[in-house]
Design an enzyme around this catalytic site. Sequence first.
Site, PDB file in Angstrom:
ATOM      1  N   SER A 239       0.742  -0.890   0.379  1.00 47.07           N
ATOM      2  CA  SER A 239      -0.168   0.055   0.372  1.00 47.07           C
ATOM      3  C   SER A 239       0.519   1.442  -0.245  1.00 47.07           C
ATOM      4  O   SER A 239       0.632   2.138   0.373  1.00 47.07           O
ATOM      5  CB  SER A 239      -1.127  -0.121   1.241  1.00 47.07           C
ATOM      6  OG  SER A 239      -1.721  -1.149   1.284  1.00 47.07           O
ATOM      7  N   LEU A 240       2.217   1.478  -0.281  1.00 53.77           N
ATOM      8  CA  LEU A 240       3.381   2.155  -0.907  1.00 53.77           C
ATOM      9  C   LEU A 240       2.511   3.032  -1.844  1.00 53.77           C
ATOM     10  O   LEU A 240       3.358   4.481  -2.199  1.00 53.77           O
ATOM     11  CB  LEU A 240       4.108   2.200  -1.310  1.00 53.77           C
ATOM     12  CG  LEU A 240       5.016   1.677   0.053  1.00 53.77           C
ATOM     13  CD1 LEU A 240       6.509   1.517  -0.015  1.00 53.77           C
ATOM     14  CD2 LEU A 240       5.196   2.087   1.563  1.00 53.77           C
TER      15      LEU A 240
ATOM     16  N   THR B 297      14.776   0.535   3.604  1.00 52.58           N
ATOM     17  CA  THR B 297      14.785   0.630   2.328  1.00 52.58           C
ATOM     18  C   THR B 297      16.162  -0.330   1.505  1.00 52.58           C
ATOM     19  O   THR B 297      16.387  -0.701   0.602  1.00 52.58           O
ATOM     20  CB  THR B 297      15.431   2.168   2.144  1.00 52.58           C
ATOM     21  OG1 THR B 297      14.002   3.033   2.060  1.00 52.58           O
ATOM     22  CG2 THR B 297      15.441   2.271   0.257  1.00 52.58           C
TER      23      THR B 297
ATOM     24  N   CYS C 187     -26.156   3.185 -13.049  1.00 56.75           N
ATOM     25  CA  CYS C 187     -27.177   1.998 -13.271  1.00 56.75           C
ATOM     26  C   CYS C 187     -28.135   1.277 -12.615  1.00 56.75           C
ATOM     27  O   CYS C 187     -29.181   1.640 -13.022  1.00 56.75           O
ATOM     28  CB  CYS C 187     -26.060   0.847 -12.694  1.00 56.75           C
ATOM     29  SG  CYS C 187     -26.359  -0.714 -13.643  1.00 56.75           S
TER      30      CYS C 187
ATOM     31  N   HIS D 281     -22.265   2.605 -16.589  1.00 53.53           N
ATOM     32  CA  HIS D 281     -21.319   3.117 -15.273  1.00 53.53           C
ATOM     33  C   HIS D 281     -20.140   4.192 -15.964  1.00 53.53           C
ATOM     34  O   HIS D 281     -18.728   3.983 -16.583  1.00 53.53           O
ATOM     35  CB  HIS D 281     -20.415   1.631 -14.834  1.00 53.53           C
ATOM     36  CG  HIS D 281     -21.013   0.915 -14.050  1.00 53.53           C
ATOM     37  ND1 HIS D 281     -21.554   2.172 -12.693  1.00 53.53           N
ATOM     38  CD2 HIS D 281     -22.428   0.396 -14.246  1.00 53.53           C
ATOM     39  CE1 HIS D 281     -22.718   0.473 -12.014  1.00 53.53           C
ATOM     40  NE2 HIS D 281     -22.999  -0.144 -12.665  1.00 53.53           N
TER      41      HIS D 281
ATOM     42  N   GLU E 165     -18.917   6.809 -14.909  1.00 53.78           N
ATOM     43  CA  GLU E 165     -17.579   6.437 -13.916  1.00 53.78           C
ATOM     44  C   GLU E 165     -16.683   5.980 -14.557  1.00 53.78           C
ATOM     45  O   GLU E 165     -14.805   6.709 -14.016  1.00 53.78           O
ATOM     46  CB  GLU E 165     -17.860   6.836 -12.321  1.00 53.78           C
ATOM     47  CG  GLU E 165     -17.847   5.339 -12.083  1.00 53.78           C
ATOM     48  CD  GLU E 165     -19.486   4.303 -11.982  1.00 53.78           C
ATOM     49  OE1 GLU E 165     -19.992   4.847 -12.844  1.00 53.78           O
ATOM     50  OE2 GLU E 165     -19.771   4.016 -11.797  1.00 53.78           O
TER      51      GLU E 165
END
Length: 522
Positions: free
Chosen positions: A14-15, A189, A374, A498, A500
């Site tokens: 999740s970086l 790192t 939708c 959709h 979006e």
Amino acid sequence: MSRYIFVTGGVVSSLGKGVSAASLGALLQSRGYSVHVRKFDPYLNVDPGTMSPFQHGEVYVTNDGFETDLDLGYYERFLGVKLSRNDSVSGGRIYWDVLNAERHGDYLGATVQMIPHVTNKIKEYIGRPTDTDFVICEIGGTVGDIEGTIFLESIRQFANDIGRKNVMFMHLTLAPYLEQSGELKTKPTQMSVRRLLESGIQADMLFVRSPRMLTDDERAKIGMFCNLPATNVITSMNVDNIYKIPLVYESQKVFDIMAGHFGLPAIAGDMSKLQRIEKYLDADLPTCTIGVVGKYFDVPDAYKSLNEALFHAGIQNNVHVKIKKINAETFSADDCADVDGILVPGGFGTRGVEGKIAAAGYARTHNIPYMGICLGMQVAVIDFMRNVVGIKNADSTEFSKNCTPVVGIMSDCDKADMGGTLRLGAYPCNIKPGTLAEKIYGASQISERHRHRYEVDIKYKDGMEKHGMIVSGLSPDGKLPEMVEIPSHKFFIAGQFHPEFQSNPFDGHPMFNAFIAAAKNK
Ligand code: GLN
């Protein structure tokens, strides 16, 4: 031949590898280079379609109807690229292909092995020809994951195959900040880069996620331990909006370093499109509140593309869009007291549907701008049939067995052969002249992406239209209503698709732009 940029991540997940990869693409595009993007996920699911949205956020749908995770959405929005099922490849799919080929006898009796058979299959997907100058490949997961190792081996080989000068390895890491000592720690790192080296990959650039800019000393230290010039150690600073990341990279001369590696001229880029967004973000602008009547608010990123599209339309309209999350299951008129527009997004299942029907009805009767996506179109039709046309038990067969099924699974249409499965991916829609839909799109035919099972039944079209809700978009065979609107209303429009999924921050999307324009003027 395309040049390749591989993006890996270390230390933690999740970086923001996807955003970083997209940002590198944006820097290349700003210099006139074309890019394509691919994502490789080492996990064993054969495709993301079966993965829980509770773990992976929204299901993003490509033009070719592949159900994928939201990372591909970042790429399409940031870079305007159109991706397909071959651009989102999991470990499971690789093994599936290899094992099927083995059963099929394709390996002619050879012993099937991780190297070369699995690696060759991975390289085949990496190397699928594109007509772009660059291909950026994100490798999901974290360096050191067992299932990711074979992907690292494959990209190592790939670089050797096409020539090291034609490939750059970009590695994302984290420098944690220790409050007590006021220090930014570089050891994780170093360890992560070493781990990558065990796979024979020397990172060409490091993107170090950190709460503040790394100092020159810190960059030099990381460079010394990690075999890199300090210039190639970039701070991937925490910012309040992802569209600022390319500018953070630009200010650290990331393009020049890439140009140096690939032997390209270090020309200046045109960053004006992103600078405009930055200016918008920091500007003091009026706020426009949109009530989104949904039920997946507990799932992080369940409405990712929708939120993005509303944000993009705010940029186009010079307003800040505030999203008010309205729980469909407890919907009441009071929820709409302070909203400038009501949006009912896509959704599945009975839970909360009566609240969504009521929300569409509220927007209709109070002349509040309404946009339905939708399910948001289906509930608008159900409300209209019940409360205007007078078919009291109008409903969708998804929610009720004993109803007048104004929405159901259509058998007499092109998708009959699909049985009860989802209609997925891009389909054309013909737009009726003289409608709001035509004004919004400025076109007679559009293409939008679908992900649904049920359809509004065309046989109710005439009755609906007589009472004031018209079908403004139709499938080319004339059998499936794709858009409805109420011409006497200030702004009331809904689509079976959709929109979006096709919005981007630079132009927005015509339907969202028009919706926010109407809400802004309310
Ligand atoms: N549940 C509805 C259908 O399957 C709507 C789906 C959606 O909103 N994406 O048709």
